[in-house]
Design a protein around this motif. Sequence first.
Motif, PDB file in Angstrom:
ATOM      1  N   PRO A 238       2.471 -19.147 -10.878  1.00 46.55           N
ATOM      2  CA  PRO A 238       1.368 -18.473 -10.186  1.00 46.55           C
ATOM      3  C   PRO A 238       0.557 -17.581 -11.129  1.00 46.55           C
ATOM      4  CG  PRO A 238       3.369 -18.360  -8.866  1.00 46.55           C
ATOM      5  CD  PRO A 238       3.761 -18.942 -10.188  1.00 46.55           C
ATOM      6  N   PHE A 239      -0.764 -17.655 -11.005  1.00 49.57           N
ATOM      7  CA  PHE A 239      -1.699 -16.847 -11.797  1.00 49.57           C
ATOM      8  C   PHE A 239      -1.583 -17.114 -13.300  1.00 49.57           C
ATOM      9  CE2 PHE A 239      -0.327 -14.240  -8.088  1.00 49.57           C
ATOM     10  CZ  PHE A 239      -1.492 -14.339  -7.357  1.00 49.57           C
ATOM     11  N   GLN A 240      -1.142 -18.311 -13.658  1.00 52.44           N
ATOM     12  CA  GLN A 240      -0.921 -18.633 -15.073  1.00 52.44           C
ATOM     13  C   GLN A 240      -2.176 -18.412 -15.908  1.00 52.44           C
ATOM     14  OE1 GLN A 240       0.560 -22.570 -15.746  1.00 52.44           O
ATOM     15  NE2 GLN A 240       0.454 -22.433 -17.963  1.00 52.44           N
ATOM     16  N   GLU A 241      -3.323 -18.793 -15.359  1.00 52.48           N
ATOM     17  CA  GLU A 241      -4.561 -18.693 -16.126  1.00 52.48           C
ATOM     18  C   GLU A 241      -4.931 -17.234 -16.423  1.00 52.48           C
ATOM     19  OE1 GLU A 241      -5.552 -18.392 -11.822  1.00 52.48           O
ATOM     20  OE2 GLU A 241      -4.260 -19.671 -13.051  1.00 52.48           O
ATOM     21  N   LYS A 242      -4.357 -16.298 -15.663  1.00 52.87           N
ATOM     22  CA  LYS A 242      -4.694 -14.883 -15.861  1.00 52.87           C
ATOM     23  C   LYS A 242      -3.650 -14.116 -16.674  1.00 52.87           C
ATOM     24  CE  LYS A 242      -7.687 -14.134 -11.864  1.00 52.87           C
ATOM     25  NZ  LYS A 242      -7.993 -13.237 -10.723  1.00 52.87           N
ATOM     26  N   ILE A 243      -2.386 -14.507 -16.584  1.00 46.99           N
ATOM     27  CA  ILE A 243      -1.342 -13.664 -17.185  1.00 46.99           C
ATOM     28  C   ILE A 243      -0.481 -14.393 -18.216  1.00 46.99           C
ATOM     29  CG2 ILE A 243      -1.199 -12.167 -15.156  1.00 46.99           C
ATOM     30  CD1 ILE A 243       1.374 -13.668 -14.363  1.00 46.99           C
ATOM     31  N   PHE A 244      -0.858 -15.617 -18.617  1.00 48.20           N
ATOM     32  CA  PHE A 244      -0.012 -16.374 -19.541  1.00 48.20           C
ATOM     33  C   PHE A 244       0.209 -15.623 -20.852  1.00 48.20           C
ATOM     34  CE2 PHE A 244       0.444 -19.714 -22.883  1.00 48.20           C
ATOM     35  CZ  PHE A 244       1.705 -20.149 -22.517  1.00 48.20           C
ATOM     36  N   ARG A 245      -0.870 -15.126 -21.464  1.00 47.90           N
ATOM     37  CA  ARG A 245      -0.714 -14.397 -22.725  1.00 47.90           C
ATOM     38  C   ARG A 245       0.097 -13.123 -22.524  1.00 47.90           C
ATOM     39  NH1 ARG A 245      -6.502 -15.561 -23.333  1.00 47.90           N
ATOM     40  NH2 ARG A 245      -6.792 -17.329 -24.753  1.00 47.90           N
ATOM     41  N   ASN A 246      -0.087 -12.462 -21.387  1.00 51.13           N
ATOM     42  CA  ASN A 246       0.692 -11.254 -21.100  1.00 51.13           C
ATOM     43  C   ASN A 246       2.185 -11.557 -21.050  1.00 51.13           C
ATOM     44  OD1 ASN A 246      -2.072 -11.167 -19.778  1.00 51.13           O
ATOM     45  ND2 ASN A 246      -1.521  -9.017 -19.641  1.00 51.13           N
ATOM     46  N   ILE A 247       2.539 -12.683 -20.428  1.00 52.50           N
ATOM     47  CA  ILE A 247       3.949 -13.067 -20.339  1.00 52.50           C
ATOM     48  C   ILE A 247       4.519 -13.322 -21.732  1.00 52.50           C
ATOM     49  CG2 ILE A 247       5.556 -14.823 -19.499  1.00 52.50           C
ATOM     50  CD1 ILE A 247       4.536 -12.954 -17.326  1.00 52.50           C
ATOM     51  N   LEU A 248       3.739 -13.950 -22.593  1.00 47.52           N
ATOM     52  CA  LEU A 248       4.187 -14.185 -23.968  1.00 47.52           C
ATOM     53  C   LEU A 248       4.436 -12.859 -24.687  1.00 47.52           C
ATOM     54  CD1 LEU A 248       1.859 -17.140 -25.069  1.00 47.52           C
ATOM     55  CD2 LEU A 248       4.273 -17.266 -24.407  1.00 47.52           C
ATOM     56  N   VAL A 249       3.559 -11.884 -24.481  1.00 46.92           N
ATOM     57  CA  VAL A 249       3.745 -10.568 -25.089  1.00 46.92           C
ATOM     58  C   VAL A 249       5.004  -9.903 -24.527  1.00 46.92           C
ATOM     59  CG1 VAL A 249       2.797  -8.224 -25.264  1.00 46.92           C
ATOM     60  CG2 VAL A 249       1.313 -10.213 -25.605  1.00 46.92           C
TER      61      VAL A 249
END
Length: 263
Positions: A238-249
């Motif tokens: 869910p919301f991958q397009e918005k938070i993908f980079r945040n999850i990687l961080v």
Amino acid sequence: FCRQKNICQAVTRVTFLKASFENVKHIIIDEAQNFQDGEGDWYNKALTLTSAPHLPEPGFFWIFLDYLQTSHCFSTGLPEATRHDPVESLTKVVRNANSIYRYIKEKMEMIVKYPTLSIPSQRLEELLCRATCAQAVQGRIEIKHNLDRKGIVKYVTECCRTYLKKGYSEKDIAILCYSDEVVKAYREILVSEMKSKSNILLGKMEGGLEEHTILDSIRRFAGLERSIVFGIIPQSFPFQEKIFRNILVCVASRANLNLHLVI
């Protein structure tokens, strides 16, 4: 972790909202970027408690947060960034090896350059320009793509076995999944494979941190660290397009020396 130190009363946001804390004078909030206000106004409750009229002087109300590690798209309950006063910022990274630091900084710069969430971009850009790494150790990053579940389990198990042969211990390793649901999907097969191939026991956060390899979600491991971190991130969420980079961080910043990402 804080409960084990026995230096304060540590509770979750939900517990804080449900219970009465009339005798509390000082409040410290951690990982506030991942709070939600759906169950109630936690910020104003904390502000009211620490500035109650019966106190001889106001208590401390400190909030620790990192906008670049926001892992959801909901309202946090925080006031607007322009109302944060006073503000202290940390720009010297001491936790991560140099290669991991560079990877994290690259992702952070992309988050700020192409924001998908409400963040104080100008302030964050200035902080990133001042950021430095205190570690001279190079460290290691390995990224695997398009592995199925069995392939991921095999990869993680073999890497863990290699690390143990090199002298690392079980307590140096954390296996972090995107969510509790992903943890449940991997737990049974990972427990079986790790025990038979490497004799490694997997624990969760509530089981204590000292002796075992941790298998848990990225959110539940927030603020903690291990020498070796595996991040298992599904190809869609869910919301991958918005938070993908945040999850990687989020997951990369948990690793001291060795980072393995399975994306």
